[in-house]
Design an enzyme around this catalytic site. Structure first.
Site, PDB file in Angstrom:
ATOM      1  N   CYS A 125      -6.031  -6.340   1.290  1.00 27.08           N
ATOM      2  CA  CYS A 125      -5.067  -5.220   1.285  1.00 27.08           C
ATOM      3  C   CYS A 125      -5.187  -4.673   0.092  1.00 27.08           C
ATOM      4  O   CYS A 125      -5.485  -4.992  -0.972  1.00 27.08           O
ATOM      5  CB  CYS A 125      -3.563  -6.259   1.140  1.00 27.08           C
ATOM      6  N   CYS A 129       0.095  -6.195  -4.632  1.00 23.37           N
ATOM      7  CA  CYS A 129       1.203  -6.942  -5.050  1.00 23.37           C
ATOM      8  C   CYS A 129       0.752  -7.801  -5.998  1.00 23.37           C
ATOM      9  O   CYS A 129       0.056  -8.794  -5.425  1.00 23.37           O
ATOM     10  CB  CYS A 129       2.043  -7.289  -4.165  1.00 23.37           C
ATOM     11  N   CYS A 132       0.659 -11.831  -4.523  1.00 24.31           N
ATOM     12  CA  CYS A 132       0.228 -11.971  -3.143  1.00 24.31           C
ATOM     13  C   CYS A 132      -1.473 -12.205  -3.274  1.00 24.31           C
ATOM     14  O   CYS A 132      -2.046 -11.523  -3.633  1.00 24.31           O
ATOM     15  CB  CYS A 132       0.547 -10.850  -2.384  1.00 24.31           C
ATOM     16  N   CYS A 349       3.809 -17.312   3.169  1.00 23.15           N
ATOM     17  CA  CYS A 349       3.810 -15.897   2.854  1.00 23.15           C
ATOM     18  C   CYS A 349       2.978 -15.766   1.635  1.00 23.15           C
ATOM     19  O   CYS A 349       3.440 -16.480   0.533  1.00 23.15           O
ATOM     20  CB  CYS A 349       5.329 -15.449   2.520  1.00 23.15           C
TER      21      CYS A 349
HETATM   22  N1  SAH Z   1       2.125  -6.369   3.911  1.00 23.16           N
HETATM   23  C1  SAH Z   1       3.309  -6.530   4.585  1.00 23.16           C
HETATM   24  C2  SAH Z   1       3.007  -7.872   5.312  1.00 23.16           C
HETATM   25  C3  SAH Z   1       2.463  -9.045   4.709  1.00 23.16           C
HETATM   26  S1  SAH Z   1       3.058  -9.930   3.430  1.00 23.16           S
HETATM   27  C4  SAH Z   1       4.263  -6.697   3.223  1.00 23.16           C
HETATM   28  O1  SAH Z   1       4.185  -6.776   2.107  1.00 23.16           O
HETATM   29  O2  SAH Z   1       5.409  -6.765   3.661  1.00 23.16           O
HETATM   30  C5  SAH Z   1       4.393 -11.034   3.817  1.00 23.16           C
HETATM   31  C6  SAH Z   1       5.475 -11.241   3.344  1.00 23.16           C
HETATM   32  O3  SAH Z   1       4.949 -12.041   2.207  1.00 23.16           O
HETATM   33  C7  SAH Z   1       5.905  -9.838   2.256  1.00 23.16           C
HETATM   34  O4  SAH Z   1       7.506  -9.987   2.336  1.00 23.16           O
HETATM   35  C8  SAH Z   1       5.494 -10.272   0.976  1.00 23.16           C
HETATM   36  O5  SAH Z   1       6.216  -9.652  -0.022  1.00 23.16           O
HETATM   37  C9  SAH Z   1       5.682 -11.746   0.925  1.00 23.16           C
HETATM   38  N2  SAH Z   1       4.749 -12.278   0.002  1.00 23.16           N
HETATM   39  C10 SAH Z   1       3.654 -12.109  -0.750  1.00 23.16           C
HETATM   40  N3  SAH Z   1       3.246 -13.046  -1.510  1.00 23.16           N
HETATM   41  C11 SAH Z   1       4.098 -13.775  -1.603  1.00 23.16           C
HETATM   42  C12 SAH Z   1       4.381 -15.285  -2.209  1.00 23.16           C
HETATM   43  N4  SAH Z   1       3.452 -15.448  -3.280  1.00 23.16           N
HETATM   44  N5  SAH Z   1       5.328 -15.795  -2.068  1.00 23.16           N
HETATM   45  C13 SAH Z   1       6.249 -15.506  -1.048  1.00 23.16           C
HETATM   46  N6  SAH Z   1       6.276 -14.573  -0.481  1.00 23.16           N
HETATM   47  C14 SAH Z   1       5.166 -13.691  -0.721  1.00 23.16           C
HETATM   48 FE1  SF4 Z   2      -0.595  -6.356   0.854  1.00 23.12          FE
HETATM   49 FE2  SF4 Z   2       0.287  -8.855  -0.029  1.00 23.12          FE
HETATM   50 FE3  SF4 Z   2       1.485  -6.581  -1.064  1.00 23.12          FE
HETATM   51 FE4  SF4 Z   2       2.018  -7.120   1.667  1.00 23.12          FE
HETATM   52  S1  SF4 Z   2       2.551  -8.678  -0.178  1.00 23.12           S
HETATM   53  S2  SF4 Z   2       1.569  -5.497   0.773  1.00 23.12           S
HETATM   54  S3  SF4 Z   2      -0.320  -8.070   2.232  1.00 23.12           S
HETATM   55  S4  SF4 Z   2      -0.412  -7.202  -1.403  1.00 23.12           S
END
Ligand code: SAH
Ligand code: SF4
Length: 363
Positions: A125, A129, A132, A349
């Site tokens: 991705c 973030c 993530c 997630c």
């Molecule tokens: N890229 C999209 C969908 C994939 S991530 C998005 O960001 O919405 C799916 C969800 O998991 C998102 O809400 C993201 O913010 C959350 N997420 C990512 N890393 C996480 C973590 N370590 N703990 C809990 N939620 C997380």
């Molecule tokens: Fe990408 Fe992870 Fe951010 Fe979703 S939460 S936009 S998968 S970096």
């Protein structure tokens, strides 16, 4: 152009059938001088019966099956590993694509009835973030629509072998669906096709980090699909520190797009909030969130942070989560805490990160 950079001759590449929508499949079959109903039959074999070999498509003439086998392929996903969580409710599947990319799909069961596939839209991705695991690995490439659809198809086959049915799909695996907009939308069209997988639009959720132009575009699609927005912070300073994309589209722009989406569709939006101890789980943050969203047709979903190797934040504790829920609800905004799933197999997630070594380490 050097010889090495010459494009591959598409005439020699087998057609990857899941990449074709209904119309494209029909065009292919008509081009083979077959009647239109053969395309309908093939579509049903692929998405209704979900067979995984041409041999089993017995209503198709032998010669057509031979041509399909010679010129097309049914799959591009090679299953290389599967893990099952100790609660027995979550499984994670690691697939290898022909170019070596690894992607993950998660299958979850809820309430004994819902069977939900969480599918990936990109290898890696680009959004970065900080908390993530997919963001931490960076961007490799977009998945084609067939590569996205095939994940759901694979999950549906696994379930049907047990007499169950895939009821829900969330585009919440690796990647940002709105950064791969057309392929994500084409995927939704195939998933919801009534002569195929037939998943109700309301049983599909797309989650975005907040790509504002795509939210406006999505509002025009006339779909009943659910939209989730990853918010995680209620001030620009805090959100930018967690989600770099907030610099490009700050909260004001994001909220304006969400308001326009709700006005156009009448649909309720979900805001996702990964609750991080001491970071965004305080009473002050809950009040900021309440003030930001008050009056909006929405719902807030708290996800206690799942651990990832590249970020040392901790999940909010139950006491703080409860306090947060109560404050947000005092603004008239429904707020729930999402059940954490599959943490022992890194299927929660934000934990999806396709690295065999990492998976073996976690077993
Ligand atoms: N890229 C999209 C969908 C994939 S991530 C998005 O960001 O919405 C799916 C969800 O998991 C998102 O809400 C993201 O913010 C959350 N997420 C990512 N890393 C996480 C973590 N370590 N703990 C809990 N939620 C997380
Ligand atoms: Fe990408 Fe992870 Fe951010 Fe979703 S939460 S936009 S998968 S970096």
């Amino acid at each position: 152009m050097s010889l090495n950079n010459l494009p591959t001759n598409p005439m020699n590449d087998p057609v990857y059938l899941p990449d074709l929508g209904r119309d494209e499949l029909t065009t292919l079959i008509l081009g083979w001088d077959q009647p239109r109903y053969r395309a309908v039959q093939l579509w049903e074999w692929l998405y209704h019966r979900k067979v995984d070999s041409f041999d089993r498509m017995y209503t198709l003439p032998e010669r057509m099956r031979q041509r399909l086998a010679a010129e097309t392929v049914l799959t591009r996903l090679e299953l290389v590993q599967e893990l099952h969580s100790s609660d027995g409710e979550t499984s994670k599947y690691l697939f290898k694509l022909p170019d070596g990319q690894l992607i993950e799909t998660v299958l979850m069961s809820y309430d004994g009835v819902r069977r939900t596939a969480c599918i990936s839209t990109q290898a890696g991705c680009a959004m970065g973030c900080v908390f993530c695991a997919t963001g931490q690995m960076g961007f490799a490439r977009n998945l084609s629509h067939g590569e996205i659809v095939e994940q759901a198809l694979h999950m549906a086959r696994i379930l049907e072998a047990d007499g169950e049915r895939l009821s829900n799909v969330v585009l919440m695996g690796m990647g940002e669906p709105f950064h791969n907009y057309e392929n994500s939308l084409n995927t939704i069209r195939v998933l919801t096709d009534e002569t195929g997988l037939n998943i109700g639009q309301r049983h599909i959720t797309v989650s975005t980090v907040g790509l504002v132009p795509a939210i406006y575009q999505f509002a025009e699609e006339e779909l009943q699909v659910k939209l989730a927005i990853s918010l995680h912070a209620a001030t620009d300073e805090e959100r930018t520190s967690l989600l770099p994309i907030n610099k490009r589209w700050p909260l004001n722009d994001l909220l304006a797009a969400v308001r326009a989406y709700i006005a156009k569709t009448g649909r309720r939006v979900t805001f996702e909030w990964a609750s991080i101890a001491g970071e965004n789980d305080t009473a002050k943050q809950a009040h900021s969130l309440g003030n930001l969203l008050v009056g909006l047709h929405c719902h807030v979903n708290l996800i206690p942070l799942n651990p990832t190797s590249g970020y040392d934040g901790k999940p909010a504790n139950p006491h703080h989560l409860n306090q947060f829920v109560n404050i947000v609800e005092s603004y008239g905004i429904p707020c729930t805490v999402r059940v954490r799933r599959g943490i022992d197999i890194h299927a929660g997630c934000g934990q999806l990160k396709a690295a065999l070594a990492g998976l073996q380490h976690s077993e």
